[in-house]
Design a protein around this motif. Structure first.
Motif, mmCIF file in Angstrom:
data_model
loop_
_atom_site.group_PDB
_atom_site.id
_atom_site.type_symbol
_atom_site.label_atom_id
_atom_site.label_comp_id
_atom_site.label_asym_id
_atom_site.label_seq_id
_atom_site.Cartn_x
_atom_site.Cartn_y
_atom_site.Cartn_z
ATOM 1 N N PRO A 6 61.989 31.021 50.129
ATOM 2 C CA PRO A 6 61.662 31.063 51.616
ATOM 3 C C PRO A 6 63.095 31.288 52.480
ATOM 4 C CG PRO A 6 60.498 29.508 50.619
ATOM 5 C CD PRO A 6 61.310 29.705 49.836
ATOM 6 N N VAL A 7 64.497 30.715 51.977
ATOM 7 C CA VAL A 7 65.678 30.854 52.780
ATOM 8 C C VAL A 7 66.156 32.302 52.367
ATOM 9 C CG1 VAL A 7 67.851 29.805 53.033
ATOM 10 C CG2 VAL A 7 65.814 28.255 52.601
ATOM 11 N N MET A 8 66.049 32.655 51.238
ATOM 12 C CA MET A 8 66.440 34.034 50.837
ATOM 13 C C MET A 8 65.474 35.146 51.781
ATOM 14 S SD MET A 8 69.258 33.633 49.083
ATOM 15 C CE MET A 8 69.344 35.219 48.545
ATOM 16 N N LEU A 9 64.369 34.635 51.886
ATOM 17 C CA LEU A 9 63.432 35.629 52.472
ATOM 18 C C LEU A 9 63.870 35.659 53.940
ATOM 19 C CD1 LEU A 9 60.851 37.113 52.524
ATOM 20 C CD2 LEU A 9 59.576 35.140 52.939
ATOM 21 N N LEU A 10 64.052 34.539 54.560
ATOM 22 C CA LEU A 10 64.522 34.633 55.843
ATOM 23 C C LEU A 10 65.760 35.414 56.096
ATOM 24 C CD1 LEU A 10 64.375 33.194 58.786
ATOM 25 C CD2 LEU A 10 65.978 31.539 57.931
ATOM 26 N N SER A 11 66.746 35.297 55.241
ATOM 27 C CA SER A 11 68.073 36.143 55.370
ATOM 28 C C SER A 11 67.616 37.545 55.568
ATOM 29 C CB SER A 11 68.878 35.770 54.365
ATOM 30 O OG SER A 11 70.107 36.332 54.333
ATOM 31 N N TYR A 12 66.708 37.923 54.266
ATOM 32 C CA TYR A 12 66.506 39.347 54.062
ATOM 33 C C TYR A 12 65.675 40.087 55.221
ATOM 34 C CZ TYR A 12 64.102 43.228 51.796
ATOM 35 O OH TYR A 12 63.484 44.647 51.893
ATOM 36 N N ILE A 13 64.677 39.228 55.855
ATOM 37 C CA ILE A 13 63.820 39.679 56.769
ATOM 38 C C ILE A 13 64.638 39.817 58.212
ATOM 39 C CG2 ILE A 13 61.836 39.172 58.434
ATOM 40 C CD1 ILE A 13 60.931 40.175 55.632
ATOM 41 N N ASN A 14 65.570 38.821 58.462
ATOM 42 C CA ASN A 14 66.414 39.084 59.725
ATOM 43 C C ASN A 14 67.420 40.181 59.592
ATOM 44 O OD1 ASN A 14 65.171 37.176 61.294
ATOM 45 N ND2 ASN A 14 66.304 35.518 60.845
ATOM 46 N N LYS A 58 64.174 38.618 65.819
ATOM 47 C CA LYS A 58 64.379 37.872 64.525
ATOM 48 C C LYS A 58 63.566 36.510 64.471
ATOM 49 C CE LYS A 58 68.496 35.557 66.293
ATOM 50 N NZ LYS A 58 70.058 35.206 66.008
ATOM 51 N N PHE A 59 63.607 35.957 63.533
ATOM 52 C CA PHE A 59 62.919 34.601 63.007
ATOM 53 C C PHE A 59 63.990 33.515 63.323
ATOM 54 C CE2 PHE A 59 60.182 37.187 61.021
ATOM 55 C CZ PHE A 59 58.866 36.595 61.027
ATOM 56 N N ILE A 60 63.549 32.659 64.521
ATOM 57 C CA ILE A 60 64.670 31.524 64.726
ATOM 58 C C ILE A 60 63.890 30.221 64.757
ATOM 59 C CG2 ILE A 60 66.276 33.051 66.194
ATOM 60 C CD1 ILE A 60 64.579 31.776 68.542
#
Length: 60
Positions: A6-14, A58-60
């Protein structure tokens, strides 16, 4: 390949949103993500406390 963590996913998507796409619909189409997979991505990010902010794109 889209990260599972999930944390890597957040970085990738943003990063994708910042560099390549103007909104979530463009991201979904550009990455050729199906509706079910896209919903799972959003739920994973919500599960770690992040929500999509349309104004900031972005996701915040």
């Amino acid at each position: 390949m889209i990260p599972k963590n999930p944390v890597m996913l957040l970085s990738y998507i943003n990063t994708q949103l910042r560099d390549n796409y103007k909104n979530l619909d463009e991201l979904k189409d550009g990455l050729d993500i199906g509706s079910q997979e896209f919903d799972e991505i959003v739920k994973k990010l919500e599960g770690i406390g992040y929500a999509y902010n349309k104004e900031q794109n972005k996701f915040i």
